[in-house]
Enzyme design. Structure first.
Site, PDB file in Angstrom:
ATOM      1  N   ARG A  33      39.209  12.521 -35.588  1.00  0.00           N
ATOM      2  CA  ARG A  33      40.725  13.507 -35.486  1.00  0.00           C
ATOM      3  C   ARG A  33      39.622  14.819 -36.410  1.00  0.00           C
ATOM      4  O   ARG A  33      40.686  15.734 -36.622  1.00  0.00           O
ATOM      5  CB  ARG A  33      41.078  12.807 -37.003  1.00  0.00           C
ATOM      6  CG  ARG A  33      41.811  11.580 -36.833  1.00  0.00           C
ATOM      7  CD  ARG A  33      43.919  11.866 -36.654  1.00  0.00           C
ATOM      8  NE  ARG A  33      44.012  11.822 -35.976  1.00  0.00           N
ATOM      9  CZ  ARG A  33      44.638  10.324 -37.076  1.00  0.00           C
ATOM     10  NH1 ARG A  33      44.928  10.669 -38.415  1.00  0.00           N
ATOM     11  NH2 ARG A  33      46.266   9.813 -36.312  1.00  0.00           N
ATOM     12  N   ASP A 142      56.860  18.744 -45.241  1.00  0.00           N
ATOM     13  CA  ASP A 142      55.603  17.354 -45.208  1.00  0.00           C
ATOM     14  C   ASP A 142      54.379  18.430 -45.999  1.00  0.00           C
ATOM     15  O   ASP A 142      54.673  19.589 -45.921  1.00  0.00           O
ATOM     16  CB  ASP A 142      55.313  17.937 -43.480  1.00  0.00           C
ATOM     17  CG  ASP A 142      54.966  17.234 -42.703  1.00  0.00           C
ATOM     18  OD1 ASP A 142      55.385  15.749 -42.649  1.00  0.00           O
ATOM     19  OD2 ASP A 142      53.411  16.988 -43.268  1.00  0.00           O
TER      20      ASP A 142
HETATM   21  C1  LIG Z   1      54.318   9.431 -37.840  1.00  0.00           C
HETATM   22  S1  LIG Z   1      55.464  10.888 -39.196  1.00  0.00           S
HETATM   23  C2  LIG Z   1      56.997  10.502 -39.742  1.00  0.00           C
HETATM   24  C3  LIG Z   1      57.175  11.958 -38.369  1.00  0.00           C
HETATM   25  C4  LIG Z   1      59.144  11.183 -38.844  1.00  0.00           C
HETATM   26  N1  LIG Z   1      59.317  10.970 -40.318  1.00  0.00           N
HETATM   27  C5  LIG Z   1      59.990   9.970 -38.083  1.00  0.00           C
HETATM   28  O1  LIG Z   1      59.462   8.735 -38.623  1.00  0.00           O
HETATM   29  O2  LIG Z   1      59.854  10.521 -36.630  1.00  0.00           O
HETATM   30  C6  LIG Z   1      54.516  10.762 -40.985  1.00  0.00           C
HETATM   31  C7  LIG Z   1      54.019  11.986 -41.320  1.00  0.00           C
HETATM   32  O3  LIG Z   1      54.327  12.058 -43.013  1.00  0.00           O
HETATM   33  C8  LIG Z   1      53.299  13.252 -43.698  1.00  0.00           C
HETATM   34  N2  LIG Z   1      52.815  12.760 -44.828  1.00  0.00           N
HETATM   35  C9  LIG Z   1      52.100  12.166 -44.384  1.00  0.00           C
HETATM   36  N3  LIG Z   1      51.509  12.078 -46.247  1.00  0.00           N
HETATM   37  C10 LIG Z   1      52.044  12.559 -46.801  1.00  0.00           C
HETATM   38  C11 LIG Z   1      52.514  12.997 -47.978  1.00  0.00           C
HETATM   39  N4  LIG Z   1      51.720  12.309 -49.284  1.00  0.00           N
HETATM   40  N5  LIG Z   1      53.703  14.051 -48.129  1.00  0.00           N
HETATM   41  C12 LIG Z   1      54.340  14.298 -47.348  1.00  0.00           C
HETATM   42  N6  LIG Z   1      54.011  13.803 -46.233  1.00  0.00           N
HETATM   43  C13 LIG Z   1      53.038  13.061 -45.975  1.00  0.00           C
HETATM   44  C14 LIG Z   1      52.629  13.448 -42.099  1.00  0.00           C
HETATM   45  O4  LIG Z   1      52.386  14.869 -42.221  1.00  0.00           O
HETATM   46  C15 LIG Z   1      53.394  13.036 -40.752  1.00  0.00           C
HETATM   47  O5  LIG Z   1      53.400  14.701 -40.108  1.00  0.00           O
END
Ligand SMILES: C[S@@+](CC[C@H](N)C(=O)[O-])C[C@H]1O[C@@H](n2cnc3c(N)ncnc32)[C@H](O)[C@@H]1O
Length: 279
Positions: A33, A142
């Site tokens: 990454r 996000d």
């Molecule tokens: C796997 S994606 C899920 C996207 C969507 N909710 C779905 O279910 O398709 C996880 C997302 O969580 C965000 N994320 C991870 N840690 C986070 C945090 N501490 N606060 C806010 N967002 C976070 C990441 O940037 C990523 O875009």
């Protein structure tokens, strides 16, 4: 190669800034990454990169590293059943409950590149035209700046629209831009996007009727999951709904939620709230 000390430093940095836990054995993932960042910095190896990272006073490189370690996997109408349940049961109920106020607040707390909240926006436009006269607030947040910029752009590749988006919706709500597809302004303007770390403070969040917090708790340790669910409990109206990802639950983490099965979807409601505790 990433040595033990450098790997530990990156894990600590990522966990401090985002609560994301990188387990031992994930060295290959970190290297993969971070590769584009090494290239951007013009450094040849991980050792030199981490040295640069440790002395990053502006914080820009550190933020980029945290963002690079987020997993942004998502798709339109992901898992489909939650969206069917929203259309058939949850939204009709919320519309009935809020008919007096004519206001609806929805928050998507891990928006990734926007497909989830835009799926909901299209669903509202398609099936609930009466909401046009309501104050509907769709807030999507996000931690990743790059993702929030993508969300605002609302532009998706052919591959991305092929994943889960019905052809009729593509035709109705998107326009062609070069090789990509862009959501029409009417849908884009329905959603407000904002950078927000779930593990830090949540400024200016109104009480929500519906919270989508799908596929993000899985990246956190148990204490963080409890802390976040505790604050979600405070942010959700007594008769509102919380949707988590298919492998996530409040069970054994926060007893103040009831798990409710609606069709093929598990939802969560405030225990003892105005929504009642149907199981
Ligand atoms: C796997 S994606 C899920 C996207 C969507 N909710 C779905 O279910 O398709 C996880 C997302 O969580 C965000 N994320 C991870 N840690 C986070 C945090 N501490 N606060 C806010 N967002 C976070 C990441 O940037 C990523 O875009």
């Amino acid at each position: 190669m990433l040595n033990r000390g450098d790997f530990d430093y990156i894990c600590r940095l990522v966990q401090e800034r985002s609560a994301i836990v990188l387990e031992a054995g994930k060295e290959y993932l970190v290297e993969l990454r971070l590769k584009p960042l090494l290239r951007d910095c013009g450094v040849a190896d991980m050792g030199a990169f981490v040295e640069r990272l440790r002395s990053d006073r502006s914080g820009t490189l550190q933020r980029q590293v945290v963002e690079a370690m987020t997993t942004n996997e998502t798709s339109f109408f992901r898992d489909i059943h939650p969206f069917e349940t929203l259309r058939r049961q949850i939204l009709p109920e919320l519309l009935r409950l809020r008919a007096g106020e004519r206001a609806l607040n929805v928050w998507c707390g891990a928006a990734s590149s926007g497909q989830e909240i835009y799926s909901l926006a299209m669903l509202l436009r398609e099936h609930f035209p009466e909401l046009l006269g309501w104050r509907v607030r769709l807030l999507a947040t996000d931690i990743s700046r790059e993702m929030i910029l993508r969300c605002r752009e609302g532009r998706y590749s052919q591959l991305e629209v092929n994943r889960g988006l019905p052809a009729a919706m593509l035709v109705k709500y998107f326009e062609r831009v070069d090789m990509d597809w862009r959501l029409k302004e009417t849908i884009r303007q329905m959603v407000e996007f904002r950078e927000m770390n779930l593990a830090a403070s949540w400024p200016g969040l109104p009480t929500m009727d519906l919270i989508l917090l799908r596929n993000v708790l899985i990246y956190f340790d148990e204490a963080t999951k409890r802390a976040i669910l505790g604050r979600v409990h405070g942010a959700l109206r007594g008769d509102g709904y919380l949707l988590l990802g298919g492998s996530e639950t409040t069970l054994n983490l926060d007893a103040r939620f009831d798990q409710v099965r609606l069709d093929r979807t598990l939802c969560y409601r405030v225990r003892g709230g105005d929504g009642g505790g149907r199981i």
